[in-house]
Each structure stands twice: as C-alpha cells, then as structure tokens.
Write a protein that holds these residues in place. Sequence first.
Motif, PDB file in Angstrom:
ATOM      1  N   VAL A   1      -8.283   4.087   1.693  1.00 28.96           N
ATOM      2  CA  VAL A   1      -7.352   3.959   2.812  1.00 28.96           C
ATOM      3  C   VAL A   1      -6.549   5.244   2.964  1.00 28.96           C
ATOM      4  CG1 VAL A   1      -5.340   2.702   3.693  1.00 28.96           C
ATOM      5  CG2 VAL A   1      -7.152   1.471   2.489  1.00 28.96           C
ATOM      6  N   THR A   2      -6.404   5.697   4.213  1.00 28.62           N
ATOM      7  CA  THR A   2      -5.578   6.870   4.497  1.00 28.62           C
ATOM      8  C   THR A   2      -4.581   6.541   5.608  1.00 28.62           C
ATOM      9  OG1 THR A   2      -6.997   7.806   6.231  1.00 28.62           O
ATOM     10  CG2 THR A   2      -7.537   8.370   3.932  1.00 28.62           C
ATOM     11  N   ALA A   3      -3.692   7.477   5.861  1.00 32.14           N
ATOM     12  CA  ALA A   3      -2.695   7.282   6.915  1.00 32.14           C
ATOM     13  C   ALA A   3      -3.355   7.126   8.282  1.00 32.14           C
ATOM     14  CB  ALA A   3      -1.722   8.462   6.926  1.00 32.14           C
TER      15      ALA A   3
ATOM     16  N   ILE B   1       0.840  -1.200   0.000  1.00 32.85           N
ATOM     17  CA  ILE B   1       0.000   0.000   0.000  1.00 32.85           C
ATOM     18  C   ILE B   1       0.875   1.249   0.000  1.00 32.85           C
ATOM     19  CG2 ILE B   1      -1.707   1.321   1.331  1.00 32.85           C
ATOM     20  CD1 ILE B   1      -3.045  -1.251   2.077  1.00 32.85           C
ATOM     21  N   ALA B   2       2.069   1.148   0.501  1.00 35.29           N
ATOM     22  CA  ALA B   2       3.028   2.253   0.347  1.00 35.29           C
ATOM     23  C   ALA B   2       3.319   2.453  -1.129  1.00 35.29           C
ATOM     24  CB  ALA B   2       4.312   1.953   1.104  1.00 35.29           C
ATOM     25  N   ALA B   3       3.473   3.711  -1.533  1.00 30.91           N
ATOM     26  CA  ALA B   3       3.756   4.004  -2.935  1.00 30.91           C
ATOM     27  C   ALA B   3       5.199   3.690  -3.295  1.00 30.91           C
ATOM     28  CB  ALA B   3       3.458   5.475  -3.230  1.00 30.91           C
ATOM     29  N   ALA B   4       6.073   3.682  -2.297  1.00 30.57           N
ATOM     30  CA  ALA B   4       7.496   3.409  -2.497  1.00 30.57           C
ATOM     31  C   ALA B   4       8.073   2.977  -1.156  1.00 30.57           C
ATOM     32  CB  ALA B   4       8.219   4.653  -3.019  1.00 30.57           C
ATOM     33  N   MET B   5       9.308   2.508  -1.166  1.00 30.10           N
ATOM     34  CA  MET B   5       9.971   2.193   0.090  1.00 30.10           C
ATOM     35  C   MET B   5      10.125   3.485   0.888  1.00 30.10           C
ATOM     36  SD  MET B   5      10.295  -1.047   0.154  1.00 30.10           S
ATOM     37  CE  MET B   5      11.475  -1.382   1.486  1.00 30.10           C
ATOM     38  N   PRO B   6      10.150   3.402   2.210  1.00 31.96           N
ATOM     39  CA  PRO B   6      10.146   4.616   3.023  1.00 31.96           C
ATOM     40  C   PRO B   6      11.458   5.389   2.946  1.00 31.96           C
ATOM     41  CG  PRO B   6      10.546   2.711   4.401  1.00 31.96           C
ATOM     42  CD  PRO B   6      10.207   2.176   3.036  1.00 31.96           C
ATOM     43  N   THR B   7      11.364   6.658   3.263  1.00 36.38           N
ATOM     44  CA  THR B   7      12.548   7.471   3.519  1.00 36.38           C
ATOM     45  C   THR B   7      12.950   7.234   4.973  1.00 36.38           C
ATOM     46  OG1 THR B   7      11.836   9.150   1.938  1.00 36.38           O
ATOM     47  CG2 THR B   7      13.485   9.796   3.574  1.00 36.38           C
ATOM     48  N   ILE B   8      14.224   6.887   5.198  1.00 34.00           N
ATOM     49  CA  ILE B   8      14.707   6.589   6.546  1.00 34.00           C
ATOM     50  C   ILE B   8      15.750   7.628   6.924  1.00 34.00           C
ATOM     51  CG2 ILE B   8      15.756   4.856   8.050  1.00 34.00           C
ATOM     52  CD1 ILE B   8      14.831   2.717   6.075  1.00 34.00           C
ATOM     53  N   SER B   9      15.614   8.197   8.110  1.00 33.41           N
ATOM     54  CA  SER B   9      16.539   9.234   8.565  1.00 33.41           C
ATOM     55  C   SER B   9      17.942   8.669   8.729  1.00 33.41           C
ATOM     56  CB  SER B   9      16.060   9.842   9.884  1.00 33.41           C
ATOM     57  OG  SER B   9      16.016   8.848  10.897  1.00 33.41           O
ATOM     58  N   SER B  10      18.934   9.553   8.739  1.00 31.68           N
ATOM     59  CA  SER B  10      20.330   9.131   8.805  1.00 31.68           C
ATOM     60  C   SER B  10      20.648   8.386  10.097  1.00 31.68           C
ATOM     61  CB  SER B  10      21.260  10.336   8.656  1.00 31.68           C
ATOM     62  OG  SER B  10      20.999  11.297   9.676  1.00 31.68           O
ATOM     63  N   ASP B  11      19.902   8.669  11.179  1.00 32.28           N
ATOM     64  CA  ASP B  11      20.141   7.964  12.438  1.00 32.28           C
ATOM     65  C   ASP B  11      19.351   6.657  12.536  1.00 32.28           C
ATOM     66  OD1 ASP B  11      17.565   8.857  12.854  1.00 32.28           O
ATOM     67  OD2 ASP B  11      18.030  10.078  14.629  1.00 32.28           O
ATOM     68  N   GLY B  12      18.583   6.320  11.484  1.00 32.57           N
ATOM     69  CA  GLY B  12      17.859   5.056  11.441  1.00 32.57           C
ATOM     70  C   GLY B  12      16.644   5.007  12.347  1.00 32.57           C
ATOM     71  N   LYS B  13      16.146   6.169  12.787  1.00 28.06           N
ATOM     72  CA  LYS B  13      15.062   6.156  13.768  1.00 28.06           C
ATOM     73  C   LYS B  13      13.748   6.751  13.265  1.00 28.06           C
ATOM     74  CE  LYS B  13      17.378   8.102  17.208  1.00 28.06           C
ATOM     75  NZ  LYS B  13      17.712   8.532  18.596  1.00 28.06           N
ATOM     76  N   THR B  14      13.720   7.314  12.075  1.00 27.68           N
ATOM     77  CA  THR B  14      12.483   7.889  11.549  1.00 27.68           C
ATOM     78  C   THR B  14      12.199   7.319  10.162  1.00 27.68           C
ATOM     79  OG1 THR B  14      12.737   9.938  12.798  1.00 27.68           O
ATOM     80  CG2 THR B  14      11.270   9.999  10.907  1.00 27.68           C
ATOM     81  N   TYR B  15      11.019   6.737  10.005  1.00 28.12           N
ATOM     82  CA  TYR B  15      10.577   6.138   8.743  1.00 28.12           C
ATOM     83  C   TYR B  15       9.383   6.937   8.232  1.00 28.12           C
ATOM     84  CZ  TYR B  15      13.304   1.978  10.061  1.00 28.12           C
ATOM     85  OH  TYR B  15      14.300   1.112  10.410  1.00 28.12           O
ATOM     86  N   THR B  16       9.486   7.432   7.011  1.00 32.06           N
ATOM     87  CA  THR B  16       8.391   8.205   6.421  1.00 32.06           C
ATOM     88  C   THR B  16       7.856   7.484   5.197  1.00 32.06           C
ATOM     89  OG1 THR B  16       9.416  10.264   7.191  1.00 32.06           O
ATOM     90  CG2 THR B  16       7.693  10.442   5.519  1.00 32.06           C
ATOM     91  N   PHE B  17       6.564   7.175   5.246  1.00 30.94           N
ATOM     92  CA  PHE B  17       5.899   6.443   4.170  1.00 30.94           C
ATOM     93  C   PHE B  17       4.915   7.349   3.442  1.00 30.94           C
ATOM     94  CE2 PHE B  17       7.163   3.031   6.997  1.00 30.94           C
ATOM     95  CZ  PHE B  17       7.499   1.993   6.131  1.00 30.94           C
ATOM     96  N   THR B  18       4.916   7.239   2.118  1.00 31.96           N
ATOM     97  CA  THR B  18       3.887   7.856   1.287  1.00 31.96           C
ATOM     98  C   THR B  18       2.972   6.748   0.775  1.00 31.96           C
ATOM     99  OG1 THR B  18       5.373   9.633   0.598  1.00 31.96           O
ATOM    100  CG2 THR B  18       3.423   9.240  -0.762  1.00 31.96           C
ATOM    101  N   LEU B  19       1.665   6.931   0.937  1.00 31.89           N
ATOM    102  CA  LEU B  19       0.707   5.898   0.547  1.00 31.89           C
ATOM    103  C   LEU B  19       0.259   6.058  -0.898  1.00 31.89           C
ATOM    104  CD1 LEU B  19      -1.668   5.759   3.666  1.00 31.89           C
ATOM    105  CD2 LEU B  19       0.581   4.706   3.334  1.00 31.89           C
ATOM    106  N   ARG B  20      -0.094   4.935  -1.501  1.00 37.05           N
ATOM    107  CA  ARG B  20      -0.745   4.982  -2.812  1.00 37.05           C
ATOM    108  C   ARG B  20      -2.081   5.723  -2.691  1.00 37.05           C
ATOM    109  NH1 ARG B  20       0.613   0.322  -6.383  1.00 37.05           N
ATOM    110  NH2 ARG B  20       2.025  -1.081  -5.282  1.00 37.05           N
TER     111      ARG B  20
END
Length: 552
Positions: free
Chosen positions: A114-116, A84-103
């Motif tokens: 479906v929404t966030a 359902i994610a449009a792409a693999m997430p963006t992960i912060s340089s410290d490996g602690k923040t994952y940002t997902f964009t949905l289809r």
Amino acid sequence: MRYHVRSVAAFAAGVMLLAACGNTSSGTSDTPVSGGTLNIAMKDDFKTLDPAVAYDTDSWSVERAIYNGLLDYQGFTTQLGPDIAAAMPTISSDGKTYTFTLRHGVKFSNGREVTADDFKYSFERMLNPKTQGPMTGGPFWGSVSGTADFYSGKATGISGIKVIDPYTLEIDLDSPNQSFLNVLAMPFGFVIPKEAVTAAGTDYAHHPVGTGPFTLATWTPGQLLVLKKNPSYFGTPAYLNEVDFQIGVDAQVGFLRMQQGQADLVQPDINMPSAQYIQLSTDPTFKSRIVKAPNVDIWYLGMNVNVKPFDNKLVRQAFNMVVNKANQIKVLNGRGVINNGIQAPPMPGFVPNYNPLGLDAKGQSLDKAKALLTQAGYGPSHPFPAQDLVYAKVNADSDNLASAIQQDFQSVGITINLKGLSFPAFLDVTGKPNTTALSYDGWIQDFPDPSDFIDPILTCTAANVTANGGNVAFYCNKQLDTLDDQARGDTNSADRLKLYQQIQDIVAGQDFPWVPMYSTLETSVSATRVHGYQLHPVWPLVLTSIWVTGGK
C-alpha cells in the motif's frame, strides 16, 4: 449509518440504565485459541462490499474484516489511533492541513504494498459521482479543498488530497472540521487497489481486495459468504481461520440453530427479537451469555418533504403527535427510551426530557394532531390519502413495530398500509429521491460526535445524494446548514453543543421532517463455544477478538 432494528423503559430511569449497562465479553475461557470456523446466521444478503458505497450495518460488519484505513478505534473504545498510518497525523496550527505517514510493508491481499497513491485513488473514487456512493456531493468530505470542482467535473482530481511521497499523504481542508479524524476512520476511508477495481469491472462489490485480517473466499448470493484468515495481514492475526455467513436464515430459525449448536451468532448487527430475548434471558445456558451495551441511535419515521402530502409542514407536524412511542418500547420489552429529538443518549448534545411539542407521556397529542390535519385541509369531505409505510422486514419485531404505527394512525382516521422489504431493497427505495414518502428508519452513530446525526441525514448536501443516501426525508434548510458549518469548525465545545441544540430545535420543533420516536439498548447473545465476543461502541461487529472451542 443506516441499520436494522437493534435496541431502553421510562425515560427518567432510561439514562441511568444506559450508564449502568456493561458490555461483558461472551464466554468464560480466558486463554484464546486459534483456529476453527465461526458460523453466523443472517436473514438478508449483503447489499455491497464496496466501501465507497456501503452505508449499512450488514455491509460494514463484513467490510471491517476485509479492509483498513488510516485510523481506527483502539480496542473496544472510541479512542482513535493509527491503523495503516504509522502515527496520528501532524495537524497544522490553523486546523486545515493533516499530514499522514504510512506504515511500510502493509500489503493488499493481492500481494502489493500500500502506498499514498492508493489512498488518493480510493478517496477520489469514493467521492466520484460516477461511483454513486453516499459521500458524493458533500457529507463529511465537503470541507476537503477541491471537492466542489471535482463533484462538478471542473477538475479530474481533488487538489486537497496530495501524495507527497509513497509513504506521505497530505489532506487540506478549506475550513477546520473538528470531527475529520472520525470521518477518516469510517469505512468510506478504507483503501483499495486500483487494479482490483479495474479487473472486477462493474462488479467490484463482489470481488473486494483489502488489507484486513480476513479475505473474501466465496460469496454465493442469497446463500453463503465465507471469509478466510489473511496470512499477510499486517496487524495482530485473528484467532479464527474462517467465518461463514449463512444467508437467508430467519432470525427465529437462527436462534433455534444456535441453541442446537448449528450457529454461533445470529444477525449480530441487530437487536435480539423480543421473543428470543425473553426466552434466553431465563435459559440457564444462555442468560449469562447475553451482552448489552447502549446504542447511540435514533429511530424515527422519515417523511419525504418533496412528496405529497408531506410537502405540507402542517401534515408533518400532525404526524409528530400521533405515534404512541411508549408502545413502541413495549414491543421491544422495554429496551428503549422515548426520544423526541434528533440526538441520542449518551451523545454529547443530547437534551434529557426534550419535548418541543408538549407531547404526553406516550409521545402523543391526538387532539392537536386532528386539529392540524383539519387546518391542512383534510376532513370528511377531503379524507387524508392512505399512505404506505416502508420498513425493513427483519424479524417479528419489525412487523409488530410497524403494525403498532398502523394502529396509532387509525385513531386519527388515517390508513397506513404496511410494506415490509428486505434490508437491501429497503435501502434502495428509501435512498432515492421521490421514491418513498414514509419510512420507518433508524440511524446509529458512525462516530461519537453530534455532527454525525446531522451531516449525512439532515443537510442539503445529503439531500442531493441521488442513490444510497441517508437523508430519507430529502430535507434541506439553509439556516440549518449554516449553523452546521459553524459548529463543525468551532473549537469551543460548549458553544458547539449550543449550535447543535439550535439545529435540533429547527428539525424537531419547526420543520418536522421526521417523527422521532426512541433510542435503544442493544442486546446480543452467542453460542456456548464462542469466546471474546463483545459489542463495540461504533462498529456493528468485530471478529478479531473472537475465538471458538470445540466443533467446526
């Protein structure tokens, strides 16, 4: 995940066998056709279709067809990709923040997009102690910021799960987790609509609403569960129009039905019973239709460390020296390898020839076992109390494996009473504290990372789960947890595996909450009209690749 008996010969040859076994597709038709009904014979009913609760191969077989999450494994590989994610997430340089964009445009089967917000609701419901799911309390999701306050009731939501906008979801961790993307791909991460849960009340498990390639049409408990193709599915449509799970069919009867053209698959999430494996391996019609793949699994006796007599480590160590593991594999027609550890081939971290107790080729050391029992205070004047061995009564192999255990313990003067249960009942009694002292258990990977053989089944947080849990020994060692936390965030793969090997030494060479026995090779077979059936390295059943020709 916890599962039935699925299923490898002498260990030196076993690893080679695992590497050599292919997973060829069942069927010879190269051109898929749409339509038709797939008929699957199942012995036991499904425990639940609530993704926040289910943690077994039966339930996941159906849930995978009804729901989706942010990520999934691509085809029949262990490579993660967007779902359902449009792409693999963006992960912060410290490996602690994952940002997902949905289809955009992904809809539940009730027609709503479906929404966030739906993911935030689904994750928080799954982690809510009131849901009584196995993820409550920490396994896998404990590193998400704010979960501790949520579990304790100090917060009404999880601060680390943030809705940025309707199509953007952010997940913040307190510390890096090298397997977190795999965690998100588990069925616990499937998205569900709040309104469906509200409408179903306490019975959402029987009224699931998802986004998957199929929807639940009917479920008559103990008789029949029917899936229908979802016309609004956002992905590639399934070939099948319908899947019928015929419930209450003994495996032996199911294979007879398959040979008579009345069933297409028989309990596909478990290994073929030995008698049918022998028979069909020489049958001209079916021998080429048997598919094989290595199971990343471990079979063991779980000893509840909080229940007498297994609160005594000397007893647990003695039990580790009694089981004739070679005989267990013999019951399975050689579809297994002796495993004295907690990791399984071909999982990274598996140690070939691991034998911390110096057991013989059969996996025993009976004289040492007797000496340990004497040291623990048992003998002619104080006989060891009879124990119930609880196991899932799936087919004749289940009974034969349990009976072999019973005979092994007779050789050291211990009486074992066999208590075979249906799979749902087995999960209930072994997943609750202080309910079951000794059980015959199996664990297969949720995802291809060593942490999966520790976090949900051997940690203190897993021991604190009060219902539907996987830590059947209710084992807790703070030193192990410290090493596990360190390994989870370690980006150096070699150092990480060394930490997991230290954990294995603690479990199998020091504390003995289990009697590790063997790992297996999975075998399954399909009817002649079935095409595209394959064994997945993670999921117990994938329906979207299958098509049928002829018949209903």
